[in-house]
Design an enzyme around this catalytic site. Structure first.
Site, PDB file in Angstrom:
ATOM      1  N   LYS A 214     -11.948  -4.514  -9.236  1.00  0.00           N
ATOM      2  CA  LYS A 214     -11.121  -3.580  -8.474  1.00  0.00           C
ATOM      3  C   LYS A 214     -11.516  -2.175  -8.890  1.00  0.00           C
ATOM      4  O   LYS A 214     -11.425  -1.802 -10.064  1.00  0.00           O
ATOM      5  CB  LYS A 214      -9.640  -3.825  -8.763  1.00  0.00           C
ATOM      6  CG  LYS A 214      -8.737  -2.839  -8.037  1.00  0.00           C
ATOM      7  CD  LYS A 214      -7.287  -3.170  -8.212  1.00  0.00           C
ATOM      8  CE  LYS A 214      -6.412  -2.195  -7.468  1.00  0.00           C
ATOM      9  NZ  LYS A 214      -4.985  -2.486  -7.655  1.00  0.00           N
TER      10      LYS A 214
ATOM     11  N   ARG B  95      -0.485   3.306  -1.088  1.00  0.00           N
ATOM     12  CA  ARG B  95       0.427   4.016  -1.991  1.00  0.00           C
ATOM     13  C   ARG B  95       1.503   4.754  -1.195  1.00  0.00           C
ATOM     14  O   ARG B  95       2.630   4.912  -1.671  1.00  0.00           O
ATOM     15  CB  ARG B  95      -0.358   4.958  -2.909  1.00  0.00           C
ATOM     16  CG  ARG B  95      -1.250   4.189  -3.892  1.00  0.00           C
ATOM     17  CD  ARG B  95      -2.119   5.099  -4.744  1.00  0.00           C
ATOM     18  NE  ARG B  95      -3.074   4.327  -5.535  1.00  0.00           N
ATOM     19  CZ  ARG B  95      -4.055   4.868  -6.254  1.00  0.00           C
ATOM     20  NH1 ARG B  95      -4.204   6.185  -6.283  1.00  0.00           N
ATOM     21  NH2 ARG B  95      -4.878   4.098  -6.944  1.00  0.00           N
TER      22      ARG B  95
ATOM     23  N   LYS C 136      -6.333   6.245 -12.078  1.00  0.00           N
ATOM     24  CA  LYS C 136      -6.367   4.889 -12.628  1.00  0.00           C
ATOM     25  C   LYS C 136      -7.733   4.536 -13.223  1.00  0.00           C
ATOM     26  O   LYS C 136      -8.083   3.374 -13.370  1.00  0.00           O
ATOM     27  CB  LYS C 136      -5.948   3.887 -11.537  1.00  0.00           C
ATOM     28  CG  LYS C 136      -4.523   4.102 -11.010  1.00  0.00           C
ATOM     29  CD  LYS C 136      -4.004   2.931 -10.181  1.00  0.00           C
ATOM     30  CE  LYS C 136      -2.541   3.141  -9.779  1.00  0.00           C
ATOM     31  NZ  LYS C 136      -1.984   1.976  -9.041  1.00  0.00           N
TER      32      LYS C 136
ATOM     33  N   GLU D 261     -16.887  -8.624 -15.709  1.00  0.00           N
ATOM     34  CA  GLU D 261     -15.495  -8.956 -15.363  1.00  0.00           C
ATOM     35  C   GLU D 261     -15.398 -10.380 -14.805  1.00  0.00           C
ATOM     36  O   GLU D 261     -14.462 -11.113 -15.112  1.00  0.00           O
ATOM     37  CB  GLU D 261     -14.951  -7.955 -14.332  1.00  0.00           C
ATOM     38  CG  GLU D 261     -14.724  -6.544 -14.867  1.00  0.00           C
ATOM     39  CD  GLU D 261     -13.459  -6.421 -15.724  1.00  0.00           C
ATOM     40  OE1 GLU D 261     -12.721  -7.415 -15.859  1.00  0.00           O
ATOM     41  OE2 GLU D 261     -13.233  -5.325 -16.258  1.00  0.00           O
TER      42      GLU D 261
ATOM     43  N   LYS E  61     -12.535  -5.496  -4.550  1.00  0.00           N
ATOM     44  CA  LYS E  61     -11.658  -4.593  -3.818  1.00  0.00           C
ATOM     45  C   LYS E  61     -12.033  -3.145  -4.104  1.00  0.00           C
ATOM     46  O   LYS E  61     -12.180  -2.816  -5.275  1.00  0.00           O
ATOM     47  CB  LYS E  61     -10.219  -4.875  -4.257  1.00  0.00           C
ATOM     48  CG  LYS E  61      -9.183  -3.911  -3.748  1.00  0.00           C
ATOM     49  CD  LYS E  61      -7.849  -4.266  -4.336  1.00  0.00           C
ATOM     50  CE  LYS E  61      -6.805  -3.320  -3.785  1.00  0.00           C
ATOM     51  NZ  LYS E  61      -5.493  -3.620  -4.286  1.00  0.00           N
TER      52      LYS E  61
HETATM   53  C1  PBG Z   1      -1.740  -1.705  -7.227  1.00  0.00           C
HETATM   54  C2  PBG Z   1      -2.357  -2.086  -5.917  1.00  0.00           C
HETATM   55  C3  PBG Z   1      -3.037  -1.214  -5.061  1.00  0.00           C
HETATM   56  C4  PBG Z   1      -3.409  -1.949  -3.949  1.00  0.00           C
HETATM   57  C5  PBG Z   1      -2.960  -3.255  -4.138  1.00  0.00           C
HETATM   58  N1  PBG Z   1      -2.314  -3.326  -5.365  1.00  0.00           N
HETATM   59  C6  PBG Z   1      -3.286   0.238  -5.151  1.00  0.00           C
HETATM   60  C7  PBG Z   1      -3.643   0.835  -6.438  1.00  0.00           C
HETATM   61  O1  PBG Z   1      -4.352   0.251  -7.265  1.00  0.00           O
HETATM   62  O2  PBG Z   1      -3.202   1.963  -6.651  1.00  0.00           O
HETATM   63  C8  PBG Z   1      -4.152  -1.381  -2.780  1.00  0.00           C
HETATM   64  C9  PBG Z   1      -4.214  -2.173  -1.534  1.00  0.00           C
HETATM   65  C10 PBG Z   1      -4.630  -1.394  -0.341  1.00  0.00           C
HETATM   66  O3  PBG Z   1      -5.021  -0.211  -0.419  1.00  0.00           O
HETATM   67  O4  PBG Z   1      -4.548  -1.967   0.753  1.00  0.00           O
HETATM   68  N2  PBG Z   1      -1.477  -2.707  -8.115  1.00  0.00           N
END
Ligand code: PBG
Length: 326
Positions: free
Chosen positions: A197, A207, A219, A235, A250
């Site tokens: 991710k 968000r 992050k 990972e 992702k």
């Molecule tokens: C956070 C999380 C995020 C998404 C899914 N879970 C955003 C982030 O890491 O700030 C993003 C999913 C999307 O953008 O469709 N745990």
């Protein structure tokens, strides 16, 4: 050699032949449809940056799931939008058995036992800091957060979750969650690891949907650097050893090479998350009639599958199903 003996165009001469040689097909079986949940009854609010995507109250989520099942979509991923007043530094609302999220998981599995429900394990929807882990002196703590994540995963398993999705990029979480699930006899509950991710700008609309943006910083100390691919292999090695059932990448579209790399080097099923910003871009350009949104949607989804993802989490799932209804 005779000129033009080989003519690849012969295999493109009509649709039936094109279909015969088509290497990849999309189906509603490939998709997990993310759903946003809010408090209340009979409530449905559109996410401003994601046209046609709504936050639903629990009663309407049930109706939405019913509609999707009729269209052939049987897998869902649930994200809660938590009232600001319930957020705190320890994300304690995540463990509230009578809270919005755990109650709705039970409700969904009660009415739709055959639906596959993936649940989210990360602190950010419940955290007053807007981070995925515990924060101390502006630092995101790793091991101290694992305990909360494990408790969340266990509570979600009790509520009926089929797949646990730790979405935070902490170290060691897949192993810790597998361990607590197995100790409590949830050996059949799966883990879809957010293996690779990335610290991406494509999460913006998500968000907005959950009002979960970080209150300070970014992050980057836990999510991956978009420049890296070898690190994704590290990972994936760790997640495999720790007992993951799926490896997820992702976002999807800017990371097709990462999807392909993990597909070529690992035996676990590969999933890709076609994230909110990727959805929003298509919708925005289509609204201006700068692109044909339907065709671009199908091309994007197909490219993710071709790269090697057998599972695609996508906000386009329902729309695709409607457009391709037989
Ligand atoms: C956070 C999380 C995020 C998404 C899914 N879970 C955003 C982030 O890491 O700030 C993003 C999913 C999307 O953008 O469709 N745990």
């Amino acid at each position: 050699m005779e000129l033009n003996i080989q003519r690849p165009r012969r295999n493109r001469k009509n649709e039936t032949i094109r279909n015969l040689i088509q290497e990849n097909w999309l189906s509603t079986n490939d998709f997990i449809y993310p759903l946003f949940l809010i408090e209340g009854k009979n409530k449905k609010t559109e996410v401003a940056s994601m046209p046609n995507i709504y936050r639903y109250s629990a009663d309407l989520i049930l109706k939405e799931i019913e509609a999707c099942v009729k269209l052939g979509i049987n897998s869902f991923c649930l994200f809660p939008s938590i009232n600001d007043k319930l957020k705190n530094k320890t994300a304690s609302e995540a463990l509230n058995k009578n809270g919005l999220y755990l109650k709705t998981i039970s409700l969904i599995k009660k009415y739709y036992p055959n639906v596959v429900l993936m649940t989210d394990v990360a602190m950010d929807p419940y955290s007053s800091d807007g981070h995925d882990g515990l924060v101390k002196n502006n630092e995101i703590l790793n091991d101290e957060t694992l305990d909360i994540l494990c408790k969340m995963a266990l509570a979600q398993a009790y509520a009926g979750a089929d797949i646990i999705g730790p979405s935070d990029m902490m170290d060691g979480r897949v192993g810790s969650i597998r361990n607590i699930l197995d100790k409590n006899k949830f050996t059949n509950v799966s883990i879809m690891s957010y293996t690779a991710k990335y610290a991406s700008a494509f999460y913006g609309p998500f968000r907005d949907a959950l009002d979960s943006a970080p209150k300070f910083g970014d992050k980057k100390t836990y999510q991956m650097n978009p420049a890296n691919v070898t690190e994704a292999i590290l990972e994936a090695d760790l997640d495999t050893i720790e007992g993951a059932d799926f490896l997820m990448i992702k976002p999807a579209l800017s990371y097709l090479d990462v999807i392909k790399t993990l597909k070529d080097n690992f035996t676990l099923p590969i999933a890709a998350y076609n994230v909110s910003g990727e959805y929003a871009m298509v919708k925005a350009a289509a609204a201006k009639r700068w692109i044909d949104g339907d065709k671009v949607r199908d091309e994007i989804l197909l490219s993710i599958k071709r790269a090697g993802a057998s599972v695609i989490l996508t906000y386009f799932a329902k729309e695709f199903a409607i457009a391709n209804k037989k």
